[in-house]
Design a protein around this motif. Structure first.
Motif, mmCIF file in Angstrom:
data_model
loop_
_atom_site.group_PDB
_atom_site.id
_atom_site.type_symbol
_atom_site.label_atom_id
_atom_site.label_comp_id
_atom_site.label_asym_id
_atom_site.label_seq_id
_atom_site.Cartn_x
_atom_site.Cartn_y
_atom_site.Cartn_z
ATOM 1 N N UNK A 42 15.297 4.494 3.049
ATOM 2 C CA UNK A 42 16.611 3.925 2.766
ATOM 3 C C UNK A 42 17.312 3.450 4.022
ATOM 4 N N UNK A 43 18.632 3.527 4.037
ATOM 5 C CA UNK A 43 19.426 3.053 5.164
ATOM 6 C C UNK A 43 19.302 3.997 6.351
ATOM 7 N N UNK A 52 11.113 -0.542 -4.651
ATOM 8 C CA UNK A 52 12.441 0.004 -4.409
ATOM 9 C C UNK A 52 12.296 1.479 -4.069
ATOM 10 N N UNK A 53 13.326 2.035 -3.406
ATOM 11 C CA UNK A 53 13.310 3.440 -3.007
ATOM 12 C C UNK A 53 14.197 4.238 -3.957
ATOM 13 N N UNK A 91 11.188 8.822 -3.428
ATOM 14 C CA UNK A 91 9.865 8.207 -3.404
ATOM 15 C C UNK A 91 10.010 6.697 -3.456
ATOM 16 N N UNK A 92 9.006 6.005 -2.885
ATOM 17 C CA UNK A 92 8.932 4.551 -3.002
ATOM 18 C C UNK A 92 8.181 4.231 -4.286
ATOM 19 N N UNK A 93 8.691 3.294 -5.098
ATOM 20 C CA UNK A 93 8.043 2.940 -6.346
ATOM 21 C C UNK A 93 7.710 1.459 -6.358
ATOM 22 N N UNK A 94 6.616 1.109 -7.069
ATOM 23 C CA UNK A 94 6.165 -0.284 -7.183
ATOM 24 C C UNK A 94 6.055 -0.629 -8.659
ATOM 25 N N UNK A 95 6.392 -1.866 -9.030
ATOM 26 C CA UNK A 95 6.371 -2.320 -10.418
ATOM 27 C C UNK A 95 5.026 -2.989 -10.701
ATOM 28 N N UNK A 110 4.802 5.505 -8.789
ATOM 29 C CA UNK A 110 5.036 6.002 -7.436
ATOM 30 C C UNK A 110 4.022 5.391 -6.484
ATOM 31 N N UNK A 111 4.513 4.817 -5.361
ATOM 32 C CA UNK A 111 3.631 4.132 -4.417
ATOM 33 C C UNK A 111 3.367 4.951 -3.176
ATOM 34 N N UNK A 112 4.009 6.120 -3.049
ATOM 35 C CA UNK A 112 3.780 6.953 -1.881
ATOM 36 C C UNK A 112 3.184 8.274 -2.307
#
Length: 727
Positions: free
Chosen positions: A164-165, A435-436, A442-446, A453-455
């Motif tokens: 994130x930030x 997006x996180x 967790x980082x997610x992918x569509x 979950x991508x991580x």
């Protein structure tokens, strides 16, 4: 009873079409030995489907509802892997028990083989040198699976974790991805560190520990510069157009000036010729003035006219002429003056010639200016075209930069607390969008349909260290030939020598970094140490917390503070427990095909009536026609003592009508005989009657027959107690 187990795959997949039945050719021992999937959803036995088992162990599945919207139905072997029989010394050893156990073992082997067939495997034709062992979990965590030049598993590209930030005072790990909120740049961590200072990252003291992935600040600057360039190009185009107009006007003026200069040059040349002629005439007049005084005046007049035509000495010639005409007697003087006039006229001619030369030069310069003005006009037109092209290119660059920024914004959606359904512009999600998730961190992918979950994160639960011993070696520590450096928790290891597990008395392992054998190993003995890591379970109850609400019974005792339920808890199978310890079944029976399952219990009463099977009538006293029933599963028990009110010409059998549940079909169900007695009020004589069959119809039961002397009269009682099977 065991069945032969065929050599078949314990899985079959059908295209979804209706409720079935969907058959399977592999043998099972119970309807719970299979799992059924509708696409990727696991279905529930009885709720979603039923199972029919054939005599040879194969069978079929029938769905409760049509699989609308599904693509396929999969049936796979799923018998629980366990041993259900333990043979003891001197105990029974029956063939059917052995067959069941052997069938189970074969089923387990087939299930495992079917599952292994769907895993990644090296082909049998691979070289024997291939090692399909994955890198250690601590090394492969957060990376993609790859293969080296020999075909062995290797570490692939790094998978980053979106944190994130950026924020000061946070511990960041290698490959962490953050966003610089001051300029929207995206960075990846190169060195593990705790952040300090402030944004932007580019001027932070830890800037060397970050790698710039997305330069959003430069993209924004480029977009702004492109917009400025487009505006400047538009201004240049306007100015160029104005310059072209002015140049065209200058060219026209120059052409006019050149024409005027040419005319003036021609006039000057004519004047010069006239002046030369006048000078010649004046000289002749002067030479003859002494002899022809009468002609002097005319000559003087002519000389004055000629002088007047000259550029600069016309006035002097006129004065000389006037003097000659006034003083004829002074002809000599006039002649002298005429000579002077002639000299002045000659000078005027020279001046006129010079003026002609200057006019010619001016004409040449004007022509050159006209040419230059034409060239300037051409250059201005070229500049205007180039400026227009620059304007078009700048506009295209600005559009491209804006498109690139929008494309990135559509693919990385930033930090969110839950799965988004649209992108940041409100449009449909793109496959591959990221997006996180701040809730699960967790980082997610569509993937086009779902957020996944991508991580990957986790801890290693078991480590294996392998050593090859030297002759007599007892201590094993440090770097292993396979695995890392030996590290363990005391009492959490297993030690093997050449594949044989050692007893804890055969070695010493207390310091966490070395294992000492009680007896030295032989040369090239293989020593393998398996270390189990400790772990912490989150969100657990302490022993004290459990004791606060748990009831522990040890022998006969009185337990104080027993917790009670404020309402009847409902179990998933539909059975609830009341506060009095009763078991309550649902009002509508949930029938089970399992012979060992009790699925219904009910108590109640019903109003009965009598009838004769052949002829006559028999009525029951209204105060005695209520009978009781108890239904357990599919068996109904009837009790009561109906009193006969009246009997008229009885013939055939006495039937009891109005049973609360329909009688099951089939001879076996119909011949469950009742136990009843008949009390004759007239002589106070009890009779026992056992009819050959109790069923007269689906809701009737035969209780007495006139063939055994039944002559019931008013006041007679029939004491009933019998059971029957219901459907």
């Amino acid at each position: 009873m065991g069945v032969p187990i065929s050599n078949v795959t314990r899985r079959v997949v059908y295209e979804a079409s209706g409720t079935g039945p969907y058959s399977f050719s592999f043998e099972i021992l119970a309807n719970t030995d299979i799992a059924v999937y509708k696409d990727d959803a696991l279905l529930t036995l009885t709720t979603d489907y039923t199972v029919t088992i054939n005599s040879n162990g194969t069978g079929s599945v029938t769905l409760i509802a049509s699989p609308t919207g599904a693509d396929q139905i999969a049936i796979v072997g799923n018998r629980t892997i366990q041993r259900t029989t333990d043979f003891v010394t001197g105990g029974d050893f029956f063939a059917n028990t052995v067959n069941d156990e052997m069938d189970q073992q074969t089923i387990f082997a087939q299930q495992n083989a079917e599952g292994l067939s769907r895993t990644l495997q090296a082909p049998q034709t691979d070289p024997t040198s291939i090692n399909m062992t994955l890198p250690r979990a601590s090394l492969r965590a957060g990376k993609n699976l790859a293969f080296d030049a020999d075909g062995n598993p290797a570490l692939g590209d790094t998978v980053g974790t979106n944190r994130g930030n950026w924020s000061s005072g946070v511990l960041y790990y290698v490959r962490d991805i953050i966003k610089d909120t001051s300029n929207s740049n995206i960075y990846q961590c190169l060195v593990q560190h705790t952040s300090t200072g402030s944004q932007p990252i580019s001027t932070n003291t830890d800037s060397a520990k970050w790698s710039l992935l997305v330069d959003a600040a430069s993209a924004a600057t480029s977009a702004s510069n492109a917009a400025s360039s487009a505006s400047a190009a538009a201004t240049s185009a306007t100015n160029a157009a104005s310059s072209a107009t002015a140049a065209a006007s200058s060219a026209s003026s120059a052409s006019t000036s050149a024409s005027t200069a040419t005319t003036k040059a021609s006039d000057a040349a004519t004047s010069a010729t006239a002046a030369a002629s006048s000078a010649s005439s004046a000289s002749s007049s002067a030479s003859t003035a002494s002899t022809k005084a009468s002609e002097a005046s005319t000559s003087a007049t002519n000389a004055a006219s000629s002088a007047s035509s000259a550029s600069t000495s016309a006035t002097n010639a006129a004065s000389s002429a006037s003097s000659a005409s006034t003083s004829a007697s002074n002809a000599s003087t006039s002649a002298t003056n005429a000579a002077s006039s002639a000299s002045s006229a000659s000078t005027s001619a020279s001046n006129a010639s010079t003026s002609a030369t200057n006019a010619s030069n001016s004409a040449t310069a004007a022509a050159t200016s006209a040419t230059n003005a034409g060239n300037s006009a051409t250059a201005a037109a070229s500049s205007a075209s180039a400026a227009a092209t620059s304007e078009t290119n700048a506009a295209a660059s600005a559009a491209s930069a804006a498109s690139a920024l929008d494309s990135f914004d559509d693919r990385y959606l930033g930090s969110k607390s839950s799965d988004p359904t649209v992108d940041n512009d409100g449009n449909a999600l793109l496959t591959g969008a990221l997006y996180y998730n701040t809730t699960t961190q967790t980082m997610k992918v569509y993937d086009g349909a779902n957020w996944i979950t991508a991580t990957a994160a986790g801890t290693t639960a078991m480590l294996v260290y392998k050593y090859v011993a030297t002759a007599g070696q007892t201590t094993f520590s440090g770097a292993a030939s396979v695995g890392g450096t030996l590290s363990y928790t005391s009492n959490n290891i297993i030690v093997f020598v050449n594949g044989v597990s050692l007893d804890s008395t055969d070695y010493t392992a207390t310091n966490g970094s070395s294992v000492v054998l009680a007896s030295g190993a032989a040369l090239n003995d293989e020593v393998v140490i398996v270390a189990f890591k400790s772990f912490t379970v989150a969100d657990t109850y302490t022993k004290g917390e459990v004791d606060a609400f748990a009831v522990k019974l040890t022998g006969a005792q009185t337990v104080a503070g027993v917790k009670t339920f404020s309402s009847q808890p409902v179990f998933s199978a539909g059975i609830d427990l009341s506060s009095n310890g009763q078991v309550k079944f649902p009002a509508t029976q949930n029938a089970s095909s399992d012979a060992n399952t009790l699925d219904d219990y009910e108590e109640g009463t019903f109003e009965a009536s009598f009838s004769m099977s052949v002829g006559g009538t028999a009525t029951i006293n209204t105060s005695y026609k209520t009978l009781g029933y108890t239904k357990i599963g599919n068996t109904v028990f009837i009790t009561g003592n109906p009193r006969v009110d009246s009997v008229s010409s009885p013939s055939g059998y006495l039937n009891l009508n109005g049973l609360p549940f329909a009688v099951a079909s089939g001879a076996a169900a119909n011949r469950a005989g009742p136990v009843l007695s008949y009390y004759d009020a007239s002589d106070a004589t009890p009779y026992i009657a056992v009819p050959t069959a109790i069923v007269e119809g689906t809701t009737n039961v035969r209780v007495l027959t006139t063939e055994v002397g039944f002559t019931a009269a008013a006041g007679d009682e029939i004491l009933l107690s019998f059971c029957y099977k219901t459907s």
